[in-house]
Design a protein around this motif. Structure first.
Motif, PDB file in Angstrom:
ATOM      1  N   GLY A  78       0.819  -1.212   0.000  1.00 18.65           N
ATOM      2  CA  GLY A  78       0.000   0.000   0.000  1.00 18.65           C
ATOM      3  C   GLY A  78       0.848   1.256   0.000  1.00 18.65           C
ATOM      4  O   GLY A  78       0.540   2.232  -0.695  1.00 18.65           O
ATOM      5  N   LEU A  79       1.921   1.235   0.755  1.00 20.02           N
ATOM      6  CA  LEU A  79       2.823   2.384   0.799  1.00 20.02           C
ATOM      7  C   LEU A  79       3.515   2.589  -0.546  1.00 20.02           C
ATOM      8  O   LEU A  79       3.643   3.720  -1.029  1.00 20.02           O
ATOM      9  CB  LEU A  79       3.855   2.189   1.908  1.00 20.02           C
ATOM     10  CG  LEU A  79       4.765   3.354   2.217  1.00 20.02           C
ATOM     11  CD1 LEU A  79       3.962   4.565   2.678  1.00 20.02           C
ATOM     12  CD2 LEU A  79       5.760   2.963   3.292  1.00 20.02           C
ATOM     13  N   GLY A  80       3.919   1.503  -1.187  1.00 19.75           N
ATOM     14  CA  GLY A  80       4.550   1.596  -2.501  1.00 19.75           C
ATOM     15  C   GLY A  80       3.603   2.148  -3.558  1.00 19.75           C
ATOM     16  O   GLY A  80       3.987   2.986  -4.382  1.00 19.75           O
ATOM     17  N   LYS A  81       2.343   1.691  -3.546  1.00 18.65           N
ATOM     18  CA  LYS A  81       1.359   2.210  -4.495  1.00 18.65           C
ATOM     19  C   LYS A  81       1.084   3.685  -4.248  1.00 18.65           C
ATOM     20  O   LYS A  81       0.932   4.462  -5.194  1.00 18.65           O
ATOM     21  CB  LYS A  81       0.056   1.417  -4.390  1.00 18.65           C
ATOM     22  CG  LYS A  81       0.130   0.044  -4.990  1.00 18.65           C
ATOM     23  CD  LYS A  81      -1.194  -0.682  -4.862  1.00 18.65           C
ATOM     24  CE  LYS A  81      -1.090  -2.098  -5.379  1.00 18.65           C
ATOM     25  NZ  LYS A  81      -2.349  -2.842  -5.201  1.00 18.65           N
ATOM     26  N   ALA A  82       1.024   4.074  -2.986  1.00 19.23           N
ATOM     27  CA  ALA A  82       0.765   5.479  -2.660  1.00 19.23           C
ATOM     28  C   ALA A  82       1.903   6.368  -3.153  1.00 19.23           C
ATOM     29  O   ALA A  82       1.664   7.442  -3.716  1.00 19.23           O
ATOM     30  CB  ALA A  82       0.581   5.642  -1.153  1.00 19.23           C
ATOM     31  N   LYS A 128       3.977  10.249  -7.183  1.00 17.87           N
ATOM     32  CA  LYS A 128       4.968  10.654  -8.183  1.00 17.87           C
ATOM     33  C   LYS A 128       4.308  10.870  -9.538  1.00 17.87           C
ATOM     34  O   LYS A 128       4.628  11.811 -10.265  1.00 17.87           O
ATOM     35  CB  LYS A 128       6.064   9.600  -8.306  1.00 17.87           C
ATOM     36  CG  LYS A 128       7.032   9.598  -7.162  1.00 17.87           C
ATOM     37  CD  LYS A 128       8.120   8.559  -7.385  1.00 17.87           C
ATOM     38  CE  LYS A 128       9.104   8.524  -6.241  1.00 17.87           C
ATOM     39  NZ  LYS A 128      10.141   7.503  -6.450  1.00 17.87           N
ATOM     40  N   LYS A 129       3.380   9.977  -9.899  1.00 14.06           N
ATOM     41  CA  LYS A 129       2.687  10.086 -11.179  1.00 14.06           C
ATOM     42  C   LYS A 129       1.835  11.358 -11.220  1.00 14.06           C
ATOM     43  O   LYS A 129       1.793  12.053 -12.229  1.00 14.06           O
ATOM     44  CB  LYS A 129       1.799   8.866 -11.390  1.00 14.06           C
ATOM     45  CG  LYS A 129       1.249   8.740 -12.783  1.00 14.06           C
ATOM     46  CD  LYS A 129       0.277   7.577 -12.911  1.00 14.06           C
ATOM     47  CE  LYS A 129       0.888   6.279 -12.486  1.00 14.06           C
ATOM     48  NZ  LYS A 129      -0.040   5.146 -12.606  1.00 14.06           N
ATOM     49  N   ALA A 130       1.192  11.684 -10.116  1.00  8.38           N
ATOM     50  CA  ALA A 130       0.334  12.867 -10.070  1.00  8.38           C
ATOM     51  C   ALA A 130       1.135  14.155 -10.129  1.00  8.38           C
ATOM     52  O   ALA A 130       0.661  15.156 -10.667  1.00  8.38           O
ATOM     53  CB  ALA A 130      -0.510  12.843  -8.804  1.00  8.38           C
ATOM     54  N   THR A 131       2.338  14.145  -9.581  1.00  6.08           N
ATOM     55  CA  THR A 131       3.135  15.372  -9.600  1.00  6.08           C
ATOM     56  C   THR A 131       3.827  15.600 -10.927  1.00  6.08           C
ATOM     57  O   THR A 131       4.149  16.735 -11.262  1.00  6.08           O
ATOM     58  CB  THR A 131       4.193  15.363  -8.487  1.00  6.08           C
ATOM     59  OG1 THR A 131       5.014  14.213  -8.611  1.00  6.08           O
ATOM     60  CG2 THR A 131       3.543  15.370  -7.119  1.00  6.08           C
ATOM     61  N   THR A 132       4.038  14.549 -11.733  1.00  2.00           N
ATOM     62  CA  THR A 132       4.741  14.720 -13.000  1.00  2.00           C
ATOM     63  C   THR A 132       3.802  14.915 -14.177  1.00  2.00           C
ATOM     64  O   THR A 132       4.193  15.508 -15.173  1.00  2.00           O
ATOM     65  CB  THR A 132       5.652  13.519 -13.297  1.00  2.00           C
ATOM     66  OG1 THR A 132       4.873  12.330 -13.306  1.00  2.00           O
ATOM     67  CG2 THR A 132       6.758  13.397 -12.267  1.00  2.00           C
TER      68      THR A 132
END
Length: 64
Positions: A32-36, A41-45
């Motif tokens: 869960g932590l890895g997916k978060a 990262k995807k949302a910020t880029t």
């Protein structure tokens, strides 16, 4: 006085976490932590997406 934790301190922290959450929950928490983190990262880029589709309320009022 306070520095980066050494190997012994990390082992103690890991044992405390293991006792609190149990061995079965640790992979779920890690996943869960890895997916978060990857979603963050995807949302910020990625650039923001703009929705340009008209709303249904507007279309219905024009037709009346």
């Amino acid at each position: 006085m306070f520095g980066t934790p050494g190997f012994g301190e990390l082992i103690i922290i890991l044992l405390i976490v293991l006792v609190i959450f149990g061995a079965k929950k640790l992979p779920e928490i890690g996943g869960g932590l890895g997916k978060a983190i990857s979603n963050f990262k995807k949302a910020t880029t990625q650039p923001d997406e703009i929705d340009v589709t008209p709303k249904k309320d507007t279309e219905e009022k024009k037709g009346e």
